[in-house]
Write a protein that holds these residues in place. Structure first.
Motif, short mmCIF file in Angstrom:
data_model
loop_
_atom_site.label_atom_id
_atom_site.label_comp_id
_atom_site.label_asym_id
_atom_site.label_seq_id
_atom_site.Cartn_x
_atom_site.Cartn_y
_atom_site.Cartn_z
N UNK A 18 6.69 54.31 -3.18
CA UNK A 18 6.92 53.04 -3.86
C UNK A 18 5.79 52.69 -4.81
N UNK A 19 6.03 51.62 -5.54
CA UNK A 19 5.01 51.08 -6.43
C UNK A 19 4.78 49.62 -6.04
N UNK A 20 3.59 49.15 -6.35
CA UNK A 20 3.20 47.79 -6.02
C UNK A 20 3.21 46.95 -7.29
N UNK A 21 3.71 45.73 -7.20
CA UNK A 21 3.78 44.85 -8.37
C UNK A 21 2.41 44.39 -8.83
N UNK A 27 6.14 42.94 0.83
CA UNK A 27 7.16 42.33 -0.03
C UNK A 27 6.90 42.60 -1.51
N UNK A 28 5.70 43.06 -1.87
CA UNK A 28 5.35 43.37 -3.25
C UNK A 28 5.60 44.83 -3.61
N UNK A 29 6.09 45.61 -2.66
CA UNK A 29 6.29 47.05 -2.88
C UNK A 29 7.76 47.32 -3.18
N UNK A 30 8.00 48.04 -4.26
CA UNK A 30 9.36 48.45 -4.63
C UNK A 30 9.53 49.93 -4.32
N UNK A 31 10.51 50.25 -3.50
CA UNK A 31 10.79 51.64 -3.16
C UNK A 31 11.35 52.34 -4.38
N UNK A 32 10.78 53.49 -4.76
CA UNK A 32 11.20 54.23 -5.95
C UNK A 32 11.86 55.56 -5.63
#
Length: 75
Positions: free
Chosen positions: A7-10, A17-22
């Protein structure tokens, strides 16, 4: 749940909750990019393809007699 996630972090802290799974590799070895539940060995999904597509294959260096050029067709 038996998968490896990337994932990436905003940038707004380290909260989950700020991590988006990629990308994921599930328990069956299926790889998903842009999807959290890949159904095939490699599944690539993109919500927005305005930049010209979802997949880019590029090569550098010398070409050989067996090289092929063309496009990827989605069926």
């Amino acid at each position: 749940n038996g998968k490896l996630s990337f994932g990436t972090n905003s940038g707004a802290g380290i909260a989950e909750s700020n991590i988006s799974e990629r990308m994921v590799i599930d328990e069956d070895g299926n790889v998903g990019i842009g999807t959290t539940d890949p159904q095939k060995a490699l599944e690539i999904s993109a919500a927005n393809t305005s930049g010209g597509g979802v997949l880019r294959l590029a090569a550098t260096g010398e070409t050989s007699a067996g090289d092929a050029t063309g496009s990827v067709q989605l069926v």
